[in-house]
Design an enzyme around this catalytic site. Sequence first.
Site: not given
Length: 471
Positions: A23, A43, A225, A248, A270, A301-303, A383, A412
């Site tokens: 502590v 001590p 995702p 999107d 799209k 979405g995603g990267d 895709m 996913a």
Amino acid sequence: MEYFPIFMRLTGEPCLLVGGGEVAVRKARLLLSAGARLTVVAPDLVPELTELAARGEISHVAACFAPQQVGGQRLVVAATNLREVNRLVSQTAQAQGIPVNVVDDPELSSYITPAIVDRSPLVIAISTGGGVPVLARLMRARLESLIPAGFGRLARFASRFRDRVKQRFTDVEQRRAFWESVLEGPLAERVMNGDESTAESELLQRLAAGDSTPAGAVYLVGAGPGNPDLLTFRALRLMQQADVVLYDSLVAPELLELVRRDAERIFVGKQRANHSMAQEDINRLMLRLAQQGRRVLRLKGGDPFTFGRGGEEIELLAQQHIPFEVVPGITSASGAAAYAGIPLTHRDHAQSVVFVTGHKKDGSIQLDWPALTRPDQTVVVYMGLAMAAEICAAFIAHGKPADTPAAVVHSATTERQRTLVGTLQTLPAQLAASGIGSPALIIVGEVVSLSSRLGWFRRVEDAAVTIGQDS
């Protein structure tokens, strides 16, 4: 308000810590981080405190507590497991008007130590008056996830210009507007990303021009995702401060709920052969909104840089000198594979992984089939759902065995996830019977055979043939 919140400067000040256990270690770390000149009375010391004493970072008095040790201290902490000792420490300190804290004992304390979010010099203290410290720690954990580490750097940066800003904007409202435009705009993002030299140049230019209007910027943010829990902290923060959001069709509805409530939302999705807005129009829209001084969030979405056309979207911004930032997200392949129990690489099955798009700009599937059909490799097709039968047939036609495991993962990482597991030969028929639509990924390779044992998130629909055994 039972306790008055206060921040005390302890740099170079003598402080006393009574106790040498675990502590006491936690309290010693806090006091040392505040620059205290710390003496520990006990001590015996646990190893970490012993090392601090050996390095000269603390002074150790190897003895039991004695009242005379309190004299001249700026702050006292009692952290022993003996309440009678802690009581004596408290009584001695309070008799001399020295603030004292007894760990986990508000009754004996003249002050309590809050839970702390440290982004020095920005420091946030959270307290429940000592009554429910666990609740204070839970609140701290939530704030830790919302407040970027770079806020400390931003606070130091801004403090350097405080006097200059005050001289340039004598009106309080103008000064407030200037700081709001700086601390919530692209300049602040530059600072938090470590680019202080560019940020300083921009700030000085704005000061010279007396410019307190908000600066526009575009943030390309990878939404991952689908599962909101997989967002990065930075993505979440930008989502909550954007003025307008362009999203999107791959952005899950749950993710949009995390966007700032009063932000304008514009759908620019799209889909195959059905574009609600052409890519060139999206690029021009982002440019126009940023030129209006708005903070534009391009939520993808995603990267953004993995089949997300992020590179195309920022080209025009760069040409027009619009500040932008790209925030990476978990790409759909990683999310789908992880939640379906399909390791993209595996020492026994795949030493490489390849990401491809299921069709080119002209709609064809003229891929590098010799490269895609190499052994010991995983192929993830983005895709490709509409052309799944043709893709599976092309794999076989170019030498991939027809019984090669293959899977489709739909939605996913969300509660809507479905995973079809079969082979290159059987997957098209399974897919036709399932009614599964986009968004979905196709995964081809021996690693798919592990899904029946490693999949955990949603139901795995296996093929009639047995592919679950290790090959």
